[in-house]
Design an enzyme around this catalytic site. Structure first.
Site, mmCIF file in Angstrom:
data_model
loop_
_atom_site.group_PDB
_atom_site.id
_atom_site.type_symbol
_atom_site.label_atom_id
_atom_site.label_comp_id
_atom_site.label_asym_id
_atom_site.label_seq_id
_atom_site.Cartn_x
_atom_site.Cartn_y
_atom_site.Cartn_z
ATOM 1 N N PRO A 18 -15.147 -5.054 1.947
ATOM 2 C CA PRO A 18 -16.368 -5.377 2.700
ATOM 3 C C PRO A 18 -17.586 -4.561 2.253
ATOM 4 O O PRO A 18 -18.718 -4.957 2.491
ATOM 5 C CB PRO A 18 -15.983 -5.034 4.149
ATOM 6 N N TYR A 71 0.862 -1.192 0.000
ATOM 7 C CA TYR A 71 0.000 0.000 0.000
ATOM 8 C C TYR A 71 0.896 1.240 0.000
ATOM 9 O O TYR A 71 1.418 1.671 1.027
ATOM 10 C CB TYR A 71 -0.949 0.017 1.199
ATOM 11 N N GLY A 89 -15.673 -2.257 -2.175
ATOM 12 C CA GLY A 89 -14.787 -1.167 -2.588
ATOM 13 C C GLY A 89 -15.526 0.156 -2.707
ATOM 14 O O GLY A 89 -15.091 1.063 -3.410
ATOM 15 N N LEU A 106 -22.265 1.208 -1.792
ATOM 16 C CA LEU A 106 -22.835 2.426 -1.199
ATOM 17 C C LEU A 106 -23.403 3.366 -2.260
ATOM 18 O O LEU A 106 -23.975 4.395 -1.950
ATOM 19 C CB LEU A 106 -21.755 3.160 -0.379
HETATM 20 N N1 LIG Z 1 -5.912 -8.950 0.755
HETATM 21 C C1 LIG Z 1 -6.106 -8.243 -0.314
HETATM 22 O O1 LIG Z 1 -5.744 -8.634 -1.420
HETATM 23 C C2 LIG Z 1 -6.786 -6.910 -0.199
HETATM 24 C C3 LIG Z 1 -7.245 -6.242 -1.354
HETATM 25 C C4 LIG Z 1 -7.887 -5.007 -1.195
HETATM 26 C C5 LIG Z 1 -8.056 -4.464 0.078
HETATM 27 N N2 LIG Z 1 -7.577 -5.125 1.173
HETATM 28 C C6 LIG Z 1 -7.779 -4.609 2.549
HETATM 29 O O2 LIG Z 1 -9.175 -4.511 2.784
HETATM 30 C C7 LIG Z 1 -9.502 -3.196 3.242
HETATM 31 C C8 LIG Z 1 -10.918 -2.860 2.822
HETATM 32 O O3 LIG Z 1 -11.058 -2.795 1.430
HETATM 33 P P1 LIG Z 1 -11.221 -1.429 0.659
HETATM 34 O O4 LIG Z 1 -10.786 -0.313 1.538
HETATM 35 O O5 LIG Z 1 -10.506 -1.557 -0.629
HETATM 36 O O6 LIG Z 1 -12.775 -1.364 0.290
HETATM 37 P P2 LIG Z 1 -14.104 -1.098 1.140
HETATM 38 O O7 LIG Z 1 -13.817 -1.042 2.585
HETATM 39 O O8 LIG Z 1 -15.134 -2.056 0.650
HETATM 40 O O9 LIG Z 1 -14.529 0.339 0.592
HETATM 41 C C9 LIG Z 1 -13.722 1.461 0.733
HETATM 42 C C10 LIG Z 1 -14.316 2.571 -0.105
HETATM 43 O O10 LIG Z 1 -15.570 2.963 0.438
HETATM 44 C C11 LIG Z 1 -15.542 4.352 0.816
HETATM 45 N N3 LIG Z 1 -16.169 4.447 2.137
HETATM 46 C C12 LIG Z 1 -15.770 3.852 3.282
HETATM 47 N N4 LIG Z 1 -16.616 4.144 4.291
HETATM 48 C C13 LIG Z 1 -17.565 4.938 3.765
HETATM 49 C C14 LIG Z 1 -18.717 5.563 4.303
HETATM 50 N N5 LIG Z 1 -19.063 5.409 5.591
HETATM 51 N N6 LIG Z 1 -19.491 6.319 3.475
HETATM 52 C C15 LIG Z 1 -19.163 6.478 2.182
HETATM 53 N N7 LIG Z 1 -18.078 5.905 1.608
HETATM 54 C C16 LIG Z 1 -17.281 5.143 2.401
HETATM 55 C C17 LIG Z 1 -14.092 4.737 0.856
HETATM 56 O O11 LIG Z 1 -13.942 6.091 0.446
HETATM 57 P P3 LIG Z 1 -13.450 7.238 1.486
HETATM 58 O O12 LIG Z 1 -11.982 7.104 1.585
HETATM 59 O O13 LIG Z 1 -13.926 8.468 0.826
HETATM 60 O O14 LIG Z 1 -14.163 6.958 2.791
HETATM 61 C C18 LIG Z 1 -13.473 3.800 -0.179
HETATM 62 O O15 LIG Z 1 -13.580 4.341 -1.479
HETATM 63 C C19 LIG Z 1 -8.411 -2.331 2.582
HETATM 64 O O16 LIG Z 1 -8.334 -1.048 3.153
HETATM 65 C C20 LIG Z 1 -7.205 -3.195 2.785
HETATM 66 O O17 LIG Z 1 -6.726 -3.068 4.115
HETATM 67 C C21 LIG Z 1 -6.966 -6.342 1.044
#
Ligand SMILES: NC(=O)c1ccc[n+]([C@@H]2O[C@H](COP(=O)([O-])OP(=O)(O)OC[C@H]3O[C@@H](n4cnc5c(N)ncnc54)[C@H](OP(=O)(O)O)[C@@H]3O)[C@@H](O)[C@H]2O)c1
Length: 294
Positions: A214, A68, A217, A221
């Protein structure tokens, strides 16, 4: 829900590896860095505030990876949170290299992974990493070599527990012949249940399951996605948001699920943590699953 002070403790506790307690609702750091997990944050001060606020709100599981930024999310964690409050688990990963925004190659060679662990320790200012997740199995390197390297780091006291990412039950079983696997991190949400079989395996074996994306991405929403109207209707009933509903659904889906929602904003973090105390009825759960096509 927004008027209360949220706490991740309301999501309950899971014992990772049988001896490392975390509040089930965690926080993922991928969104702290630039788009496509590449480059510095748009707002570095806010990024540090998000990390500190997460801990203040009782988040004890913080997911990150050397990929990251690369390196930037781990560096920010070290800057914002060191010395780490008691009980905070930083779960990092290695094995993905990055060539640009959203461009990756998997590398599982022993020498490379050992360097990854050493450099993560340095950036996170830790002597031991509580949870080290092998980010992706490298198709060009035998699993014995990759996990053998992590096992050596564990024997040297540099890693406490080992986890995997994006794996099938058969791959977890292969891995368990080499190391003890305490967590699995696969893509999973109300809108994306392709990893149902792996979740069932983890539940059976008491392995923690960290769903990445979760909230799909962020797509879950959006007002134009298939389940949007149902989410909005049920959310209104609880004075909650679609984000909170999708996280509450995960927490109720299985006791081994440890969601790690990502955000770059304190306001969204606070909203997401408040989902820890949101309870959905069986009817609401069924309605959400039907609407999402799950
Ligand atoms: N193991 C793997 O291969 C892998 C791959 C991808 C991710 N990950 C891990 O999983 C975590 C979660 O995945 P993710 O962050 O990609 O996706 P996510 O949690 O499904 O969604 C994040 C997105 O939603 C928005 N968001 C979050 N809370 C919100 C809210 N309350 N209201 C409106 N928009 C909201 C965020 O934008 P804002 O920033 O504007 O809030 C961001 O664009 C990552 O951060 C990472 O640690 C692991």
């Amino acid at each position: 829900m927004k008027a209360q002070i949220p706490s991740a403790s309301a999501s309950g506790t899971f014992l990772i590896g049988g001896d490392m307690p975390v509040h089930r609702l965690g926080y993922g750091t991928m969104r702290l860095v630039g788009d496509g997990a590449w480059g510095e944050p748009a707002d570095p001060q806010e990024a540090r505030r998000v990390l500190r606020r997460a801990v203040e709100l009782g988040v004890t599981l913080i997911d990150t990876a050397d990929a990251y930024g690369p390196e930037i999310a781990e560096r920010l964690i070290g800057e914002a949170l060191f010395p780490y409050p008691h009980g905070v688990v930083i779960a990092t990963k290695g094995g993905i290299t990055r060539q640009g925004p959203a461009k990756t190659e998997y590398v599982g060679r022993a020498g490379y992974l050992i360097q990854c662990v050493e450099m993560s320790l340095r950036r996170l200012r830790l002597e031991r990493i509580d949870l080290y997740q092998f980010h992706r199995i490298d198709p060009h390197t035998p699993l014995e070599e990759s996990l053998g390297a992590l096992k050596r780091m564990q024997e040297q006291g540099k890693i406490r527990h080992i986890g995997l990412s994006e794996v099938t039950p058969a791959e977890i079983e292969e891995a368990r012949k080499i190391v003890e696997v305490v967590t699995v991190q696969n893509r999973y949400s109300l809108a994306d249940r392709r990893n149902e079989e792996t979740l069932a395996y983890c539940e059976q074996q008491g392995i923690g399951f960290l769903p990445w994306y979760p909230m799909a991405g962020g797509k879950l929403l959006k007002p134009d996605q298939p389940a949007a109207q149902t989410l909005a209707r049920i959310a209104a009933r609880h004075s909650a948001s679609a984000a909170q509903l999708s996280l509450a659904w995960l927490l109720q889906r299985s006791p081994v699920i440890l969601p790690i929602p990502g955000t770059s904003k304190v306001a969204h973090l606070e909203e997401n943590v408040a989902a820890a105390s949101l309870k959905l009825s069986a009817e609401e759960t069924a309605e959400l699953e039907a609407a999402a096509g799950a």
